[in-house]
Design a protein around this motif. Sequence first.
Motif, PDB file in Angstrom:
ATOM      1  N   GLY A  16     -40.225  46.136  27.571  1.00  0.00           N
ATOM      2  CA  GLY A  16     -39.390  45.447  28.750  1.00  0.00           C
ATOM      3  C   GLY A  16     -38.572  44.961  27.777  1.00  0.00           C
ATOM      4  N   HIS A  17     -38.724  44.447  26.158  1.00  0.00           N
ATOM      5  CA  HIS A  17     -37.348  43.116  25.327  1.00  0.00           C
ATOM      6  C   HIS A  17     -36.304  44.642  25.560  1.00  0.00           C
ATOM      7  CE1 HIS A  17     -36.073  40.955  22.891  1.00  0.00           C
ATOM      8  NE2 HIS A  17     -36.823  39.704  23.279  1.00  0.00           N
ATOM      9  N   ARG A  18     -34.782  43.744  25.450  1.00  0.00           N
ATOM     10  CA  ARG A  18     -34.411  44.593  25.081  1.00  0.00           C
ATOM     11  C   ARG A  18     -33.330  44.964  23.653  1.00  0.00           C
ATOM     12  NH1 ARG A  18     -29.968  39.612  26.777  1.00  0.00           N
ATOM     13  NH2 ARG A  18     -29.589  38.330  25.062  1.00  0.00           N
ATOM     14  N   THR A  19     -34.281  44.265  22.904  1.00  0.00           N
ATOM     15  CA  THR A  19     -34.250  44.173  21.269  1.00  0.00           C
ATOM     16  C   THR A  19     -35.799  45.368  21.170  1.00  0.00           C
ATOM     17  OG1 THR A  19     -35.737  42.037  20.710  1.00  0.00           O
ATOM     18  CG2 THR A  19     -32.804  42.836  20.848  1.00  0.00           C
ATOM     19  N   GLY A  20     -36.141  45.921  21.756  1.00  0.00           N
ATOM     20  CA  GLY A  20     -37.588  46.700  21.674  1.00  0.00           C
ATOM     21  C   GLY A  20     -38.518  45.863  21.230  1.00  0.00           C
ATOM     22  N   ILE A  21     -38.926  45.422  20.448  1.00  0.00           N
ATOM     23  CA  ILE A  21     -39.102  44.277  19.560  1.00  0.00           C
ATOM     24  C   ILE A  21     -39.045  42.722  19.593  1.00  0.00           C
ATOM     25  CG2 ILE A  21     -41.523  45.208  18.923  1.00  0.00           C
ATOM     26  CD1 ILE A  21     -40.352  44.969  16.241  1.00  0.00           C
ATOM     27  N   THR A  22     -39.697  41.084  19.749  1.00  0.00           N
ATOM     28  CA  THR A  22     -38.901  40.320  20.040  1.00  0.00           C
ATOM     29  C   THR A  22     -38.969  40.199  18.270  1.00  0.00           C
ATOM     30  OG1 THR A  22     -41.332  39.050  19.126  1.00  0.00           O
ATOM     31  CG2 THR A  22     -40.686  39.138  21.699  1.00  0.00           C
ATOM     32  N   HIS A  23     -38.045  38.841  18.696  1.00  0.00           N
ATOM     33  CA  HIS A  23     -37.142  38.917  17.033  1.00  0.00           C
ATOM     34  C   HIS A  23     -38.275  38.460  15.828  1.00  0.00           C
ATOM     35  CE1 HIS A  23     -33.159  39.908  18.947  1.00  0.00           C
ATOM     36  NE2 HIS A  23     -33.564  38.204  19.789  1.00  0.00           N
ATOM     37  N   LEU A  24     -38.819  37.748  16.677  1.00  0.00           N
ATOM     38  CA  LEU A  24     -40.272  36.983  15.263  1.00  0.00           C
ATOM     39  C   LEU A  24     -41.394  37.676  15.121  1.00  0.00           C
ATOM     40  CD1 LEU A  24     -40.254  33.538  17.589  1.00  0.00           C
ATOM     41  CD2 LEU A  24     -39.245  33.678  15.427  1.00  0.00           C
ATOM     42  N   GLN A  25     -41.864  39.264  15.547  1.00  0.00           N
ATOM     43  CA  GLN A  25     -42.939  39.714  15.673  1.00  0.00           C
ATOM     44  C   GLN A  25     -41.659  40.648  14.461  1.00  0.00           C
ATOM     45  OE1 GLN A  25     -43.332  41.790  19.253  1.00  0.00           O
ATOM     46  NE2 GLN A  25     -44.600  40.414  20.008  1.00  0.00           N
ATOM     47  N   ARG A  26     -40.507  40.665  14.588  1.00  0.00           N
ATOM     48  CA  ARG A  26     -39.853  41.805  13.213  1.00  0.00           C
ATOM     49  C   ARG A  26     -39.982  41.633  12.132  1.00  0.00           C
ATOM     50  NH1 ARG A  26     -33.735  43.586  14.619  1.00  0.00           N
ATOM     51  NH2 ARG A  26     -33.333  45.406  12.591  1.00  0.00           N
ATOM     52  N   ILE A  27     -39.653  39.901  12.235  1.00  0.00           N
ATOM     53  CA  ILE A  27     -39.477  39.179  10.757  1.00  0.00           C
ATOM     54  C   ILE A  27     -40.966  38.855  10.214  1.00  0.00           C
ATOM     55  CG2 ILE A  27     -39.392  36.462   9.992  1.00  0.00           C
ATOM     56  CD1 ILE A  27     -37.117  36.604  12.997  1.00  0.00           C
ATOM     57  N   GLY A  28     -42.141  38.674  11.074  1.00  0.00           N
ATOM     58  CA  GLY A  28     -42.954  38.808  10.261  1.00  0.00           C
ATOM     59  C   GLY A  28     -43.439  40.453   9.806  1.00  0.00           C
ATOM     60  N   VAL A  29     -43.160  41.144  10.105  1.00  0.00           N
ATOM     61  CA  VAL A  29     -43.277  42.190   9.802  1.00  0.00           C
ATOM     62  C   VAL A  29     -42.674  42.527   8.200  1.00  0.00           C
ATOM     63  CG1 VAL A  29     -42.727  44.968   9.891  1.00  0.00           C
ATOM     64  CG2 VAL A  29     -44.127  44.057  12.029  1.00  0.00           C
ATOM     65  N   GLY A  30     -41.579  42.203   8.762  1.00  0.00           N
ATOM     66  CA  GLY A  30     -40.416  42.325   7.177  1.00  0.00           C
ATOM     67  C   GLY A  30     -41.580  40.750   5.797  1.00  0.00           C
ATOM     68  N   LEU A  31     -41.588  40.078   5.862  1.00  0.00           N
ATOM     69  CA  LEU A  31     -42.825  38.794   5.627  1.00  0.00           C
ATOM     70  C   LEU A  31     -44.262  39.644   4.704  1.00  0.00           C
ATOM     71  CD1 LEU A  31     -41.977  35.784   7.477  1.00  0.00           C
ATOM     72  CD2 LEU A  31     -40.914  36.599   5.637  1.00  0.00           C
ATOM     73  N   THR A  32     -45.190  40.052   5.618  1.00  0.00           N
ATOM     74  CA  THR A  32     -45.980  41.051   4.930  1.00  0.00           C
ATOM     75  C   THR A  32     -45.444  42.147   4.136  1.00  0.00           C
ATOM     76  OG1 THR A  32     -46.670  40.841   7.225  1.00  0.00           O
ATOM     77  CG2 THR A  32     -48.067  42.877   5.814  1.00  0.00           C
ATOM     78  N   LEU A  33     -44.429  42.952   4.165  1.00  0.00           N
ATOM     79  CA  LEU A  33     -44.040  44.292   3.488  1.00  0.00           C
ATOM     80  C   LEU A  33     -43.169  43.152   2.482  1.00  0.00           C
ATOM     81  CD1 LEU A  33     -42.128  46.389   6.104  1.00  0.00           C
ATOM     82  CD2 LEU A  33     -44.277  46.553   4.729  1.00  0.00           C
ATOM     83  N   GLY A  34     -42.287  41.598   2.336  1.00  0.00           N
ATOM     84  CA  GLY A  34     -42.273  41.572   1.301  1.00  0.00           C
ATOM     85  C   GLY A  34     -43.369  41.018   0.391  1.00  0.00           C
ATOM     86  N   SER A  35     -43.799  40.782   0.911  1.00  0.00           N
ATOM     87  CA  SER A  35     -45.167  40.279  -0.482  1.00  0.00           C
ATOM     88  C   SER A  35     -46.715  40.843  -0.522  1.00  0.00           C
ATOM     89  CB  SER A  35     -46.820  39.294   0.422  1.00  0.00           C
ATOM     90  OG  SER A  35     -47.901  38.951  -0.046  1.00  0.00           O
ATOM     91  N   LEU A  36     -46.439  42.962  -0.417  1.00  0.00           N
ATOM     92  CA  LEU A  36     -46.724  43.760  -0.780  1.00  0.00           C
ATOM     93  C   LEU A  36     -46.250  44.269  -1.557  1.00  0.00           C
ATOM     94  CD1 LEU A  36     -48.620  46.072  -0.160  1.00  0.00           C
ATOM     95  CD2 LEU A  36     -47.004  47.867   1.109  1.00  0.00           C
ATOM     96  N   SER A  37     -44.292  44.193  -0.891  1.00  0.00           N
ATOM     97  CA  SER A  37     -43.456  44.552  -2.434  1.00  0.00           C
ATOM     98  C   SER A  37     -43.384  44.065  -3.785  1.00  0.00           C
ATOM     99  CB  SER A  37     -42.093  44.351  -2.228  1.00  0.00           C
ATOM    100  OG  SER A  37     -41.050  44.572  -2.847  1.00  0.00           O
TER     101      SER A  37
ATOM    102  N   LEU B  76     -45.872  35.152  -6.831  1.00  0.00           N
ATOM    103  CA  LEU B  76     -45.244  35.511  -5.976  1.00  0.00           C
ATOM    104  C   LEU B  76     -45.567  36.447  -4.798  1.00  0.00           C
ATOM    105  CD1 LEU B  76     -41.336  36.813  -8.222  1.00  0.00           C
ATOM    106  CD2 LEU B  76     -42.366  34.374  -6.860  1.00  0.00           C
ATOM    107  N   SER B  77     -46.604  37.436  -4.755  1.00  0.00           N
ATOM    108  CA  SER B  77     -47.282  37.773  -3.967  1.00  0.00           C
ATOM    109  C   SER B  77     -47.771  36.994  -3.470  1.00  0.00           C
ATOM    110  CB  SER B  77     -47.926  39.643  -4.667  1.00  0.00           C
ATOM    111  OG  SER B  77     -48.562  39.872  -3.197  1.00  0.00           O
ATOM    112  N   ILE B  78     -49.260  36.296  -4.056  1.00  0.00           N
ATOM    113  CA  ILE B  78     -49.031  35.492  -3.240  1.00  0.00           C
ATOM    114  C   ILE B  78     -48.536  34.515  -2.428  1.00  0.00           C
ATOM    115  CG2 ILE B  78     -50.920  33.428  -3.492  1.00  0.00           C
ATOM    116  CD1 ILE B  78     -52.148  35.255  -5.706  1.00  0.00           C
ATOM    117  N   MET B  79     -47.882  33.715  -3.188  1.00  0.00           N
ATOM    118  CA  MET B  79     -46.577  32.740  -3.015  1.00  0.00           C
ATOM    119  C   MET B  79     -46.561  33.334  -1.005  1.00  0.00           C
ATOM    120  SD  MET B  79     -45.120  30.936  -5.838  1.00  0.00           S
ATOM    121  CE  MET B  79     -44.028  29.356  -4.727  1.00  0.00           C
TER     122      MET B  79
END
Length: 600
Positions: free
Chosen positions: A414-435, A559-562
């Motif tokens: 029911g959110h107009r952007t699909g998922i909330t902005h903060l959820q979206r940011i959190g996914v990206g931060l996780t992938l940054g560590s994995l990268s 960097l990954s751990i940080m």
Amino acid sequence: MDTKNTMEKVEFVEGRVDWKGRRAVKNKHGGIRTSILVLAAFAFENMATLALSVNLITYFTGIMHFELPDAANHLTNYSGTGYILSIAAAFLADTYIGRFKVGLVSACIEFLGIALLTLQAHYPKLKPPPCSIFDQTVHCEQVDGGNAVLLFIALYMIAAGAAGLKATLPSHGADQFDEKDPQEAKQMSSFFNSLLLAICVGGAASLTLIVWIQDNKGWDWGFGISTIAMLMAVVIFAAGLPLYRIYVVQQTSAILEIIQVYVAAIRNRKLDLPENPADLYEINRDKEAAIEAEFLPHRDTLRFLDKAAIQISPAESEKPEARNPWKLCRVTQVENAKTILAMIPIFLSAIMMTLCLAQLFTFSIIQASTMDRSITKSFHIPPASLPIIPTTFMIILVPVYDRIFVPFARRITGHRTGITHLQRIGVGLTLGSLSMAIAAIMEVKRKNVARSHNMLDAIPTTHPLPMSVFWLSFQFFIFGIADIFTYVGLLHFFYMEAPKSLKSISTCFLWCSMAIGYFSSTILVKTVNRVTKGIGNSGGWLEGNNINRNHLNRFYWLLSIMNLINFCVYLFCAKKYQYKPQSPIEVPEENKTEKKITKS
């Protein structure tokens, strides 16, 4: 022919005017068509400058003869300055000059900076002579004197111009939509996704065409193409002037109003909060509020700031002499101050992502230069073109995300952007560590290949390692996906949550966090070298110009751990954050719409 009076409803957009200062009409100004011009200008600007970001380190070391650590630091300082200056440009845009004017002037400054860089690359007298070999030793003369001054003037003109465009283009493009209109609010969400798509399309042209020209036809030709692309950005952006919805500059400092809340809250710290939030001070909307006035409801968060709105009595507060802005603030003013304060932890979380990004544009490019970059016997990928891999995936995935994932998620959440902005940011931060973890693994593999073939001291240009450069595509690809989630999520989040009069400055929170990240990268590289020097009978992890002999893999693991620790802190702050209401309290409808009588 019979004539009759007809009533035609003309909808005006609150807080927006056209280029002549008249109130912007919804069906005549703004919307998708004008946002496309903004996106095209951003695409050409990125086409002109991305090749600089990824290939300048090669220009610094190969043409200007800087040592590798100095070249990396010059590049990160240049990039960081471009982001940090966006705050000053945004302040001017929001408070005094306007977003369109600042954007146009900035584009012209950036165009002149790239033109100067082109001239220096073209004329031999403006750059150091080529390296010479004497007694089997390579001697290189580093750029100095007036030529060094010219180089840095050009670079920082580009940085200043890019800062102004970063500060104004996203917010000016979003200004073309009315966030109170549900349909236009969805279009605004698509605009921010399309902004990343435009950056990727321009970046793809830069990473392939311009980088190839720089490496094979000459730096002057490459910079010349960038100059032409920047000129196109100026022309396209200026062409939309008659169609734009232009934000009305209030000529008052919204930042000052935020500071007033903090000062008033401290001064009133000994006062007791009223039990009913309705007793807090707010101006009379019906009698005193202009159509552009912003009204926000009270939220039960950061209550200590509510003390800035404590009034002695409603009757006394209405008297002009009683309204000391450093002791009594509006509820809306207080809510805006709460939002800015609550966004600071989110702002800080983006710094680590940029620390990782800085390494992909410096050390990862150096990694690529040591590896086999051939596709056919006659064609080799320039090291700086390696980011085309994640860019290509992003060009494909951004439309998929916007047109398939968001509508699907919207039906569920029911959110107009699909998922909330903060959820979206959190996914990206996780992938940054994995990268960064994948980057560390790939570096270990690369060094093992060099060691097994006795090529630790091989010269990359003549003896590349027998290992394909596409092994590095994994780290670039994962970080590219992280970009889709983190940076676009942050940009949209800051724009939507910020006060109306701070939209440009709020979108600059992202660029400012990136600036701190780039400057922090410079500090981190020097600190790591200093701390690790002498450990294990070796120099620092990143010391020297031979990447095969240092310990870049350990730096990537750090960097990954940080970044993982950063994500945990972000998770805690995001759970505490309360979103600002999507739509402010509506002003009377008759103030927003006027009727115009025409005869036919």
